[in-house]
Design a protein around this motif. Structure first.
Motif, PDB file in Angstrom:
ATOM      1  N   GLY A 154       0.825  -1.215   0.000  1.00 25.35           N
ATOM      2  CA  GLY A 154       0.000   0.000   0.000  1.00 25.35           C
ATOM      3  C   GLY A 154       0.852   1.255   0.000  1.00 25.35           C
ATOM      4  O   GLY A 154       0.557   2.221  -0.713  1.00 25.35           O
ATOM      5  N   ALA A 155       1.934   1.260   0.796  1.00 26.08           N
ATOM      6  CA  ALA A 155       2.819   2.424   0.807  1.00 26.08           C
ATOM      7  C   ALA A 155       3.510   2.601  -0.538  1.00 26.08           C
ATOM      8  O   ALA A 155       3.651   3.728  -1.037  1.00 26.08           O
ATOM      9  N   VAL A 156       3.932   1.484  -1.141  1.00 23.34           N
ATOM     10  CA  VAL A 156       4.581   1.560  -2.463  1.00 23.34           C
ATOM     11  C   VAL A 156       3.605   2.120  -3.492  1.00 23.34           C
ATOM     12  O   VAL A 156       3.961   2.985  -4.307  1.00 23.34           O
ATOM     13  N   VAL A 157       2.353   1.631  -3.459  1.00 22.12           N
ATOM     14  CA  VAL A 157       1.349   2.109  -4.414  1.00 22.12           C
ATOM     15  C   VAL A 157       1.112   3.606  -4.240  1.00 22.12           C
ATOM     16  O   VAL A 157       1.019   4.351  -5.218  1.00 22.12           O
ATOM     17  N   GLY A 158       1.031   4.059  -2.984  1.00 19.50           N
ATOM     18  CA  GLY A 158       0.800   5.485  -2.744  1.00 19.50           C
ATOM     19  C   GLY A 158       1.901   6.345  -3.330  1.00 19.50           C
ATOM     20  O   GLY A 158       1.637   7.330  -4.040  1.00 19.50           O
ATOM     21  N   ILE A 159       3.150   5.992  -3.061  1.00 20.69           N
ATOM     22  CA  ILE A 159       4.269   6.790  -3.581  1.00 20.69           C
ATOM     23  C   ILE A 159       4.378   6.625  -5.093  1.00 20.69           C
ATOM     24  O   ILE A 159       4.794   7.551  -5.799  1.00 20.69           O
ATOM     25  N   THR A 160       3.992   5.449  -5.619  1.00 11.05           N
ATOM     26  CA  THR A 160       3.977   5.255  -7.075  1.00 11.05           C
ATOM     27  C   THR A 160       3.062   6.266  -7.744  1.00 11.05           C
ATOM     28  O   THR A 160       3.402   6.851  -8.776  1.00 11.05           O
ATOM     29  N   PHE A 161       1.882   6.490  -7.163  1.00 10.89           N
ATOM     30  CA  PHE A 161       0.968   7.482  -7.727  1.00 10.89           C
ATOM     31  C   PHE A 161       1.598   8.874  -7.699  1.00 10.89           C
ATOM     32  O   PHE A 161       1.470   9.643  -8.657  1.00 10.89           O
TER      33      PHE A 161
ATOM     34  N   THR B 234      10.271   3.898  -1.048  1.00  8.41           N
ATOM     35  CA  THR B 234      10.434   4.943  -2.067  1.00  8.41           C
ATOM     36  C   THR B 234      11.204   4.420  -3.269  1.00  8.41           C
ATOM     37  O   THR B 234      10.821   4.658  -4.428  1.00  8.41           O
ATOM     38  N   LEU B 235      12.283   3.683  -3.026  1.00  7.98           N
ATOM     39  CA  LEU B 235      13.078   3.156  -4.134  1.00  7.98           C
ATOM     40  C   LEU B 235      12.275   2.150  -4.972  1.00  7.98           C
ATOM     41  O   LEU B 235      12.397   2.120  -6.196  1.00  7.98           O
ATOM     42  N   LEU B 236      11.454   1.341  -4.331  1.00  5.75           N
ATOM     43  CA  LEU B 236      10.629   0.404  -5.085  1.00  5.75           C
ATOM     44  C   LEU B 236       9.570   1.124  -5.902  1.00  5.75           C
ATOM     45  O   LEU B 236       9.167   0.653  -6.978  1.00  5.75           O
ATOM     46  N   ALA B 237       9.101   2.270  -5.396  1.00 10.68           N
ATOM     47  CA  ALA B 237       8.033   3.004  -6.082  1.00 10.68           C
ATOM     48  C   ALA B 237       8.545   3.766  -7.298  1.00 10.68           C
ATOM     49  O   ALA B 237       7.756   4.072  -8.207  1.00 10.68           O
ATOM     50  N   LEU B 238       9.828   4.108  -7.339  1.00 11.66           N
ATOM     51  CA  LEU B 238      10.336   4.954  -8.423  1.00 11.66           C
ATOM     52  C   LEU B 238      10.141   4.337  -9.811  1.00 11.66           C
ATOM     53  O   LEU B 238       9.587   4.985 -10.699  1.00 11.66           O
ATOM     54  N   PRO B 239      10.584   3.095 -10.066  1.00 13.34           N
ATOM     55  CA  PRO B 239      10.363   2.547 -11.425  1.00 13.34           C
ATOM     56  C   PRO B 239       8.884   2.336 -11.741  1.00 13.34           C
ATOM     57  O   PRO B 239       8.454   2.545 -12.880  1.00 13.34           O
ATOM     58  N   CYS B 240       8.103   1.935 -10.740  1.00 15.77           N
ATOM     59  CA  CYS B 240       6.665   1.770 -10.986  1.00 15.77           C
ATOM     60  C   CYS B 240       6.025   3.108 -11.337  1.00 15.77           C
ATOM     61  O   CYS B 240       5.183   3.207 -12.238  1.00 15.77           O
ATOM     62  N   GLY B 241       6.410   4.155 -10.615  1.00 15.58           N
ATOM     63  CA  GLY B 241       5.877   5.493 -10.890  1.00 15.58           C
ATOM     64  C   GLY B 241       6.278   6.002 -12.257  1.00 15.58           C
ATOM     65  O   GLY B 241       5.521   6.740 -12.895  1.00 15.58           O
ATOM     66  N   ALA B 242       7.476   5.617 -12.717  1.00 17.15           N
ATOM     67  CA  ALA B 242       7.915   6.055 -14.049  1.00 17.15           C
ATOM     68  C   ALA B 242       7.004   5.487 -15.128  1.00 17.15           C
ATOM     69  O   ALA B 242       6.592   6.194 -16.052  1.00 17.15           O
TER      70      ALA B 242
END
Length: 786
Positions: A434-441, A713-721
């Motif tokens: 859930g935290a990864v998804v939030g920062i991904t957005f 945060t690091l896991l969310a960066l490529p997903c967010g890209a």
């Protein structure tokens, strides 16, 4: 005040920072919804009222010269509610502080009465005196751009004769909300003017006594304009009718409509994304926040409070945050809308604009906020209420980690705090997800907005550095012989010259139509070029058409299709031309054709209507002065001025919303990360205090908490890209219109800067949370039943 209400007030004060962050995230989503929906309502309603009050025509019928008695025949056509006639002609204004002439349009008004249609709104001064042929009313935005006022003189060339006029008033008209110079797509108040003169004066200037050059018509309710247009074309053919057209094809109305429709599409596509992301994050944050209150909920149940009372208490908590955020968003949306209205008022020539709130948008924002917050709390409360009070007052039972033996052996070489960070992911994978998804957005929003900014910059560079490599363009009063190019090429300071011809046409592909122009280019042009989507030059030869991507999409045409082309000048032939290719364009929706083939199709060989020039910088001003004295020159456009005008267009109106959305995206990103850090601190306050008691330093305890944030945060960066790439395509489609096309361009710097924004937000949030960790009261944190 009841006990639970007092607890509510204390809880809100205790978590004021976190509550404020949640409310701000929600407020920004609501703000976008309220601002953009309100802008659509404001522009649409103001335009409708402006058209009605000043009787803006619904059908326009230009002719070469028609006797005034034809007006009665026009008015008698079935479906015509009101008709008017006027004289329209091209003019040229010469100002002492500008070396190049300024294109203008001269229009007549009745001598002693209000015009039946297309009235004007005086902003300053008075109307002309019909007995004073030198008096003129001037478009006020042009006058303001050049510091002209009523009483000033004006040098104007009309029908080849230079005249000295005197300005009596400044006016606006619904016909010129969007007013570019002839042959251009982008308006510039400094380079195009409109003159209104008495019928008698303008008839004398253009030798049109007792005649009109244009008829204006409004329709009875429910009348199909196509039938009236056919009747007008049949009636006016003997008088050189150039083809009637309805309001939808009128240049100003068309682009104002494109702006409003584009804004409506953007309002339908973009704010829901922001609002949906904010609602999703609010749901997650509220759920985790209520989960952190598990022991307090158990204690309340032990004291005898019923589930409904406890549920109502937490519902009040989440609703207080959600409603505060929604109301703040509504206020920010109104303020942002009023600021945007000032940009529209400057860009379009409306007499006034007052921001109007759309009640539906406000209601939608409130409902989404409340439902998202309530849903996030209800799911967790339902799970907690199923527990007995004694069980709810204890922390959740640890998970079974016996299957984590291989994982533990794999990381045993790491230090103890790092192993604790990694074990947190294996223990609570869904919570971390859930935290990864939030920062991904948040990362996705930032990438999307930065990519769109790069797309706007790419549009400018592509249009003025790649497609058009000239430094000036000359528009002629009429199609002239190509010998004129030789005269231009021989003049000192002109390094290269290429002639083009623009012919107004109606393109038809089945039932799909487009009113525009065909531009004839040399076989291998160097200055103004047609390029493939891969930016390779297209060699023009043969009788085929090359359509811009926007036009091909509008007509649903591709290479090999045959279009019907109705020419709207000269002998007005009807042609059948094949589509031979598709070109990349930014401005407008042009169609290209080989110049010789176009001239042959019109039976007018060797004719051009404009020329593109490359100039010697040392002699550029001298060339401009020379062009001003040439009688066949209707106007001169400098590319530097056109580029500035295009950038102003993209930075105002709908394009300006991208700056607001970028600020909103970055703020939401920070709010997401900060909330994630605060929730993690609330969930692990007891664990961190225990670590401190058993000997961990402040830095090590903070590392356990902030290491989780860093890894998330690091896991969310490529997903967010990847998400941002998709958001950018949606934004590009929403921003593109008939005026300009925005493409999605890959810019590593955009991704890097978005990642830097996310990482900076994580670092700043981490510093704020670390301060709280360092200040934590260990005794209070450990006062928990185990």
């Amino acid at each position: 005040m009841s006990t639970l209400d007092r607890k509510l007030s204390r809880d809100l004060w205790r978590m004021k920072g976190q509550a404020a962050a949640i409310a701000v995230v929600m407020a920004l989503g609501v703000m976008m919804q309220v601002m953009m929906a309100g802008l659509v309502v404001t522009l649409d309603e103001t335009r409708r009222g402006y058209y009605e009050r000043y009787r803006f025509a619904e059908v326009f019928a230009p002719v070469t010269r028609a006797p005034s008695h034809v007006l009665h025949q026009v008015a008698a056509l079935p479906g015509v509610a009101r008709a008017g006639g006027r004289i329209s002609g091209a003019a040229r204004i010469e100002l002492p502080d500008r070396p190049v002439p300024i294109a203008a349009q001269a229009l007549s008004l009745p001598d002693h009465a209000e015009p039946a249609l297309n009235a004007i709104r005086l902003q300053q001064g008075r109307l002309f005196d019909p007995g004073a042929p030198e008096e003129v009313v001037l478009l006020d935005t042009f006058a303001t751009a050049h510091g002209l006022r009523p009483g000033d003189g004006l040098q104007v060339v009309m029908n080849g004769a230079r005249r000295s006029l005197r300005i009596t008033g400044l006016a606006r008209s619904p016909e010129f909300l969007y007013a570019p110079a002839p042959g251009e797509m982008v308006p510039d108040d400094t380079r195009f003017a409109v003159l209104w003169m008495s019928q008698t004066s303008l008839a004398a200037a253009f030798d049109m006594k007792g005649a009109y050059s244009e008829f204006l018509v409004t329709l009875t309710r429910g009348t199909d304009p196509r039938g009236v247009i056919e009747a007008l074309d049949h009636l006016l053919t003997p008088w050189g009718g150039a083809g009637a057209y309805d309001r939808e094809d009128q240049f100003s109305h068309r682009f104002v409509s494109e702006e409003i429709n584009g804004l409506r599409d953007t309002a339908a596509a973009i704010p829901p994304v922001f609002l949906g992301i904010a609602a999703f994050l609010l749901n997650i944050v509220i759920a985790r926040m209520v989960q952190a209150e598990r022991e307090e909920i158990g204690l309340l149940k032990a004291f005898g409070y019923r589930g409904a009372e406890i549920g109502g208490h937490y519902l009040k908590l989440v609703l207080a945050i959600a409603v505060a955020g929604a109301l703040l968003g509504a206020l920010l949306g109104i303020l942002a809308g009023r600021g945007m209205v000032q940009l529209y008022l400057h860009f379009y020539k409306f007499p006034f604009l007052v921001f109007r709130l759309d009640p539906g948008a406000l209601a939608l924002g409130l409902v989404v906020s409340v439902l998202a917050a309530a849903a996030g709390g209800a799911v967790v409360l339902r799970r907690i209420f199923a527990l007995q009070p004694a069980e709810a007052m204890r922390p959740p039972a640890p998970a079974d980690y016996r299957r984590a033996g291989r994982w533990a052996r794999a990381v045993k070489a790491l230090d103890q705090p790092t192993r604790m960070v990694l074990r947190r992911f294996t223990r609570t994978p869904f919570r971390m997800l859930g935290a990864v998804v939030g920062i991904t957005f948040g990362m996705g929003l930032s990438v999307g907005m930065l990519t769109i900014h790069a797309g706007f910059n790419q549009a400018v560079a592509l249009s003025f550095d790649v497609l058009d490599r000239s430094e000036a363009s000359v528009t002629f009063t009429h199609a002239v012989s190509q010998k004129t190019l030789l005269e231009l090429a021989r003049h000192p300071g002109v390094l290269r010259v290429e002639g083009t011809r623009s012919v107004p046409v109606v393109l038809r592909n089945g039932r799909l139509t487009h009113r525009g122009a065909i531009t004839g280019l040399p076989p291998e042009p160097e200055l103004v070029r047609a390029l493939t989507p891969d930016y390779a030059p297209i060699a023009l030869d043969g009788p085929g058409l090359v359509l811009s991507t926007a036009l091909a999409r509008k007509l649903k045409a591709q290479a090999g299709d045959v279009l019907t082309v109705e020419v709207r000048e000269g002998a007005q032939p009807v042609l059948r031309l094949p589509v031979t290719g598709v070109s990349e364009t930014v401005l407008g929706a042009p169609a290209y054709m080989a110049l010789e083939a176009l001239d042959r199709a019109l039976f007018e060989p060797g004719r051009i209507s404009s020329a593109a020039l490359r100039l010697d910088p040392a002699q550029a001003e001298a060339v401009q002065v020379w062009l001003r004295d040439q009688p066949v020159v209707a106007g001169v456009s400098l590319k530097s001025e056109a580029r500035e005008a295009f950038e102003r267009v993209m930075n105002q109106g709908t394009g300006a919303t991208r700056f607001i959305m970028a600020a909103v995206a970055f703020t939401i990103t920070f709010g997401i990360i900060y909330n994630a850090a605060r929730i993690a601190l609330a969930e692990r306050a007891h664990d961190l205090a225990s670590l401190r008691v058993i000997g961990f330093s402040k830095g090590e305890a903070a590392y356990v908490l902030l290491g989780e944030l860093g890894l998330v945060t690091l896991l969310a960066l490529p997903c967010g890209a990847f998400l941002g790439w998709g958001i950018a395509h949606m934004l590009a489609a929403a921003y593109s219109s008939d005026l300009y096309t925005i493409t999605v361009v890959f810019r590593p710097a955009a991704f890097g800067f978005a990642a830097l924004v996310v990482i900076s937000g994580a670092v700043f949030s981490g510093l704020l949370v670390k301060r709280d960790v360092d200040r934590a009261d260990l005794v209070a944190a450990l006062k928990t039943r185990d």
